[in-house]
Design a protein around this motif. Structure first.
Motif, PDB file in Angstrom:
ATOM      1  N   HIS A  29       0.833  -1.188   0.000  1.00 26.59           N
ATOM      2  CA  HIS A  29       0.000   0.000   0.000  1.00 26.59           C
ATOM      3  C   HIS A  29       0.876   1.249   0.000  1.00 26.59           C
ATOM      4  O   HIS A  29       2.057   1.201   0.356  1.00 26.59           O
ATOM      5  CB  HIS A  29      -0.918   0.040   1.231  1.00 26.59           C
ATOM      6  N   TYR A  31       0.999   5.090   1.619  1.00 23.28           N
ATOM      7  CA  TYR A  31       0.469   6.005   2.630  1.00 23.28           C
ATOM      8  C   TYR A  31       0.997   7.403   2.336  1.00 23.28           C
ATOM      9  O   TYR A  31       2.192   7.572   2.060  1.00 23.28           O
ATOM     10  CB  TYR A  31       0.913   5.598   4.034  1.00 23.28           C
ATOM     11  N   VAL A  42      -4.419   6.024   2.779  1.00 22.82           N
ATOM     12  CA  VAL A  42      -3.776   4.813   2.286  1.00 22.82           C
ATOM     13  C   VAL A  42      -4.445   4.410   0.983  1.00 22.82           C
ATOM     14  O   VAL A  42      -5.669   4.525   0.832  1.00 22.82           O
ATOM     15  CB  VAL A  42      -3.861   3.667   3.320  1.00 22.82           C
ATOM     16  N   CYS A  43      -3.622   3.972   0.017  1.00 16.35           N
ATOM     17  CA  CYS A  43      -4.134   3.517  -1.276  1.00 16.35           C
ATOM     18  C   CYS A  43      -3.519   2.174  -1.620  1.00 16.35           C
ATOM     19  O   CYS A  43      -2.346   1.924  -1.351  1.00 16.35           O
ATOM     20  CB  CYS A  43      -3.800   4.508  -2.389  1.00 16.35           C
ATOM     21  N   ASP A  44      -4.311   1.337  -2.248  1.00 17.88           N
ATOM     22  CA  ASP A  44      -3.822   0.061  -2.746  1.00 17.88           C
ATOM     23  C   ASP A  44      -2.942   0.292  -3.974  1.00 17.88           C
ATOM     24  O   ASP A  44      -3.191   1.182  -4.777  1.00 17.88           O
ATOM     25  CB  ASP A  44      -5.018  -0.829  -3.105  1.00 17.88           C
ATOM     26  N   CYS A  50      -8.659   3.871  -2.276  1.00 20.97           N
ATOM     27  CA  CYS A  50      -8.049   4.682  -1.230  1.00 20.97           C
ATOM     28  C   CYS A  50      -8.998   4.848  -0.052  1.00 20.97           C
ATOM     29  O   CYS A  50     -10.221   4.759  -0.206  1.00 20.97           O
ATOM     30  CB  CYS A  50      -7.674   6.065  -1.761  1.00 20.97           C
ATOM     31  N   LEU A 215     -10.067  -2.592   1.534  1.00 17.69           N
ATOM     32  CA  LEU A 215      -8.640  -2.714   1.795  1.00 17.69           C
ATOM     33  C   LEU A 215      -8.396  -3.620   2.989  1.00 17.69           C
ATOM     34  O   LEU A 215      -9.128  -3.564   3.982  1.00 17.69           O
ATOM     35  CB  LEU A 215      -8.019  -1.339   2.091  1.00 17.69           C
ATOM     36  N   LEU A 217      -5.602  -4.066   5.701  1.00 19.29           N
ATOM     37  CA  LEU A 217      -4.455  -3.308   6.176  1.00 19.29           C
ATOM     38  C   LEU A 217      -3.808  -3.968   7.381  1.00 19.29           C
ATOM     39  O   LEU A 217      -4.481  -4.599   8.200  1.00 19.29           O
ATOM     40  CB  LEU A 217      -4.888  -1.888   6.553  1.00 19.29           C
TER      41      LEU A 217
END
Length: 225
Positions: A29, A31, A42-44, A50, A215, A217
């Protein structure tokens, strides 16, 4: 590898002022701190999904750092209540670990080998460190001016000084071997990252075989977002 088109999408939509960006190499990911929107996102890597993980009580979010082995996220913030905070990488268990005697916490890094965080204060002109819970706080024994960003590799701290147009280094334990690695009037360095395989511990991604609607995480305790 990152897909170029997906990367362009996740960093260009719904973003105002990106101050700092780090990679979670285990969960895969991105950040980043957005001071314009006063939050951390946070984005994949691939799906361009996101989510805001830290918001509220942020004014000028500046630096971010991750500690995947412990599932921890750290950030710094400039405000009337400047601080360094920590939370799970999913935003859980949020707490402020440094709140006193801190003004402009610019750069921030995690030294996983000794489980400490390091940061630079651009107003107090010093580099400090503490354990990841904020205890055992220490001012490092050397003088700096205008520090803006830093990173750690083995026994060395690297940081940049945009006003003096310099990139510098020093021994993190002794304050010796102080060096100006680069000085170039045409450059104004405001970010620095050291990349080496030894800085990325080989960990199994607990989300790899988990199906999540959004997501999955890392966190100090297993949680889905």
């Amino acid at each position: 590898m990152l897909d170029g088109s997906a990367f362009q999408y996740v960093v260009s939509v719904g973003v105002e002022i990106v101050e700092d960006l780090v990679i979670d190499w285990v969960g895969r990911h991105i950040y980043f701190a957005d001071s314009g929107r006063k939050h951390i996102v946070v984005c994949d890597f691939y799906a361009a999904i996101c989510s805001v993980v830290i918001s509220g009580q942020l004014d000028k979010s500046r630096a971010v750092a991750v500690y995947p082995e412990e599932g921890l996220l750290f950030w710094s913030d400039w405000s009337s209540s400047s601080h360094i905070g920590s939370a799970g990488m999913d935003g859980s268990q949020r707490t402020n670990v440094i709140t006193a005697d801190i003004i402009w916490p610019n750069g921030l890094s995690v030294d996983e080998t000794i489980q400490r965080i390091y940061w630079v204060d651009g107003k107090l002109n010093r580099i400090e460190s503490s354990r990841i819970d904020g205890s055992d706080r220490k001012i490092l024994p050397f003088k700096v001016t205008h520090p803006y960003a830093l990173d750690i590799f083995e026994n060395t701290i690297f940081w940049c000084d945009p006003l003096e147009h310099e990139v510098l280094s020093v021994n993190k334990f002794t304050g010796k071997d102080y060096k100006i690695l680069m000085k170039e009037a045409s450059l104004t360095p405001t970010g620095i990252h050291v990349h080496h395989p030894s800085k990325q511990s080989h960990l199994t991604n607990p989300c790899r075989n988990v199906i999540c609607s959004h997501l999955c995480l890392l966190s100090p305790t297993p949680t889905r977002l």
